[in-house]
Design a protein around this motif. Structure first.
Motif, PDB file in Angstrom:
ATOM      1  N   GLY A 164       0.790  -1.228   0.000  1.00  9.00           N
ATOM      2  CA  GLY A 164       0.000   0.000   0.000  1.00  9.00           C
ATOM      3  C   GLY A 164       0.819   1.273   0.000  1.00  9.00           C
ATOM      4  O   GLY A 164       0.261   2.373  -0.019  1.00  9.00           O
ATOM      5  N   CYS A 165       2.137   1.138   0.016  1.00 13.20           N
ATOM      6  CA  CYS A 165       3.026   2.308  -0.009  1.00 13.20           C
ATOM      7  C   CYS A 165       3.815   2.262  -1.317  1.00 13.20           C
ATOM      8  O   CYS A 165       4.686   1.402  -1.488  1.00 13.20           O
ATOM      9  CB  CYS A 165       3.972   2.288   1.188  1.00 13.20           C
TER      10      CYS A 165
ATOM     11  N   THR B  36      11.865  10.468   0.550  1.00 12.36           N
ATOM     12  CA  THR B  36      11.734  11.914   0.411  1.00 12.36           C
ATOM     13  C   THR B  36      10.281  12.351   0.597  1.00 12.36           C
ATOM     14  O   THR B  36       9.352  11.539   0.520  1.00 12.36           O
ATOM     15  CB  THR B  36      12.202  12.362  -0.982  1.00 12.36           C
ATOM     16  N   LYS B  37      10.109  13.640   0.793  1.00 11.79           N
ATOM     17  CA  LYS B  37       8.761  14.190   0.922  1.00 11.79           C
ATOM     18  C   LYS B  37       7.968  13.999  -0.373  1.00 11.79           C
ATOM     19  O   LYS B  37       6.752  13.772  -0.339  1.00 11.79           O
ATOM     20  CB  LYS B  37       8.838  15.678   1.297  1.00 11.79           C
ATOM     21  N   ASP B  38       8.652  14.078  -1.501  1.00  8.73           N
ATOM     22  CA  ASP B  38       7.968  13.874  -2.777  1.00  8.73           C
ATOM     23  C   ASP B  38       7.464  12.435  -2.913  1.00  8.73           C
ATOM     24  O   ASP B  38       6.374  12.201  -3.445  1.00  8.73           O
ATOM     25  CB  ASP B  38       8.902  14.211  -3.950  1.00  8.73           C
ATOM     26  N   GLN B  39       8.259  11.490  -2.443  1.00 12.11           N
ATOM     27  CA  GLN B  39       7.822  10.091  -2.485  1.00 12.11           C
ATOM     28  C   GLN B  39       6.587   9.881  -1.612  1.00 12.11           C
ATOM     29  O   GLN B  39       5.642   9.183  -2.004  1.00 12.11           O
ATOM     30  CB  GLN B  39       8.953   9.168  -2.022  1.00 12.11           C
TER      31      GLN B  39
ATOM     32  N   ALA C 214       2.772   8.742  -2.791  1.00 17.18           N
ATOM     33  CA  ALA C 214       2.144   7.562  -2.193  1.00 17.18           C
ATOM     34  C   ALA C 214       0.821   7.926  -1.523  1.00 17.18           C
ATOM     35  O   ALA C 214      -0.163   7.181  -1.624  1.00 17.18           O
ATOM     36  CB  ALA C 214       3.091   6.930  -1.180  1.00 17.18           C
ATOM     37  N   VAL C 215       0.801   9.067  -0.856  1.00 15.51           N
ATOM     38  CA  VAL C 215      -0.433   9.534  -0.201  1.00 15.51           C
ATOM     39  C   VAL C 215      -1.515   9.827  -1.240  1.00 15.51           C
ATOM     40  O   VAL C 215      -2.688   9.478  -1.053  1.00 15.51           O
ATOM     41  CB  VAL C 215      -0.145  10.782   0.657  1.00 15.51           C
TER      42      VAL C 215
END
Length: 279
Positions: free
Chosen positions: A244-245, A260-263, A267-268
């Motif tokens: 799920g990630c 990273t925040k972009d990853q 995913a979110v």
């Protein structure tokens, strides 16, 4: 799909989102195991367990011992979403002087029943909790979550023998069988064979199911309560590490990862789309 299952699927996605966003603050964490047990957390906190978020120490509550304590962020996310504390506080995970440490700590976090992290020891503490509640004739269950790599520990099997001998039938345990541990696949590090059969041979009522199927988890818990008799129960959850990630799925070494925040953002977004599709 029933409305109940839709709600549990939505809860799972929200747990994954909350856990990822919490770990995003430090850019690393035990993301693999956190994700693989998110569906179980959704079923336990969303349906199966007898709890009271306004009274975390309620004497008649069901207990949860997450022996794989390094996956605490999955527990914290579920607790926050159920109202044990503010969701905004998840940003404090693993931060200095936090009440949400890397591993579960009952002295710090509202709703955490047992301090864990020393792998294997959660089996003993969960059995002690269940046995004590049984002795006091309390009408509740103790739920235990073990890792598959953790199940290589001798203490787990000593506990398995003891719980069966003492007929600790108010204990329902799970193995998050995602087939990996810290440094590789469990089959390469220490092959465990058929875990369901092993626990059955040790005197437990044992089942093996799809650990990402909410209905299967619900049914297995009900089967345990109905059919175990005086035996403790084991439910082997066949899961995928990182499930799920988007940035963790299919990655070989995803026990603990940097990201990273972009990853996390990507995913979110994927999970939010899944929630929207569920209605």
């Amino acid at each position: 799909m029933t409305n109940e299952i839709k709600e549990l699927k939505t809860f799972s996605a929200k747990i994954r989102i909350a856990a990822m966003e919490a770990l995003e603050e430090i850019g690393a964490g035990h993301i693999g195991g956190v994700m693989s047990m998110a569906d179980l957390m959704a079923v336990l906190y969303g349906k199966a367990m007898k709890i009271d978020p306004k009274n975390p120490r309620w004497e008649d509550r069901d207990w949860l011992v997450v022996s794989k304590g390094h996956c605490g962020p999955a527990v914290y996310a579920a607790l926050a979403l159920k109202g044990y504390f503010d969701v905004k506080d998840l940003k404090k995970v693993n931060q200095p002087k936090t009440f949400l440490p890397s591993h579960c700590d009952r002295n710090l976090t509202p709703g955490v029943d047992m301090t864990t992290g020393s792998l294997g020891q959660g089996m003993s503490t969960a059995i002690g909790t269940a046995w004590g509640n049984l002795y006091q004739k309390k009408d509740n269950y103790t739920y235990l979550v073990l890792g598959d790599g953790e199940s290589q520990e001798g203490q787990v099997w000593e506990g398995a023998l003891f719980a069966a001998q003492q007929k600790v039938h108010n204990l329902i345990a799970f193995i998050d069988y995602n087939k990996k541990q810290l440094d590789g696949y469990t089959k390469d590090v220490c092959e465990m064979g058929d875990l369901r059969q092993k626990f059955e041979d040790f005197g437990w009522y044992a089942q093996s199911i799809d650990g990402h199927d909410h209905q299967a988890i619900l049914d297995a818990i009900e089967n345990a309560k109905t059919n175990a008799g005086e035996r403790p129960s084991m439910i082997v959850l066949n899961t995928e590490k990182g499930h799920g990630c988007k940035f963790a799925e299919g990655v070989l070494y995803n026990h603990h990862m940097s990201f990273t925040k972009d990853q996390v953002k990507e995913a979110v977004k994927q999970l939010e789309e899944e929630i929207k599709e569920l209605g």
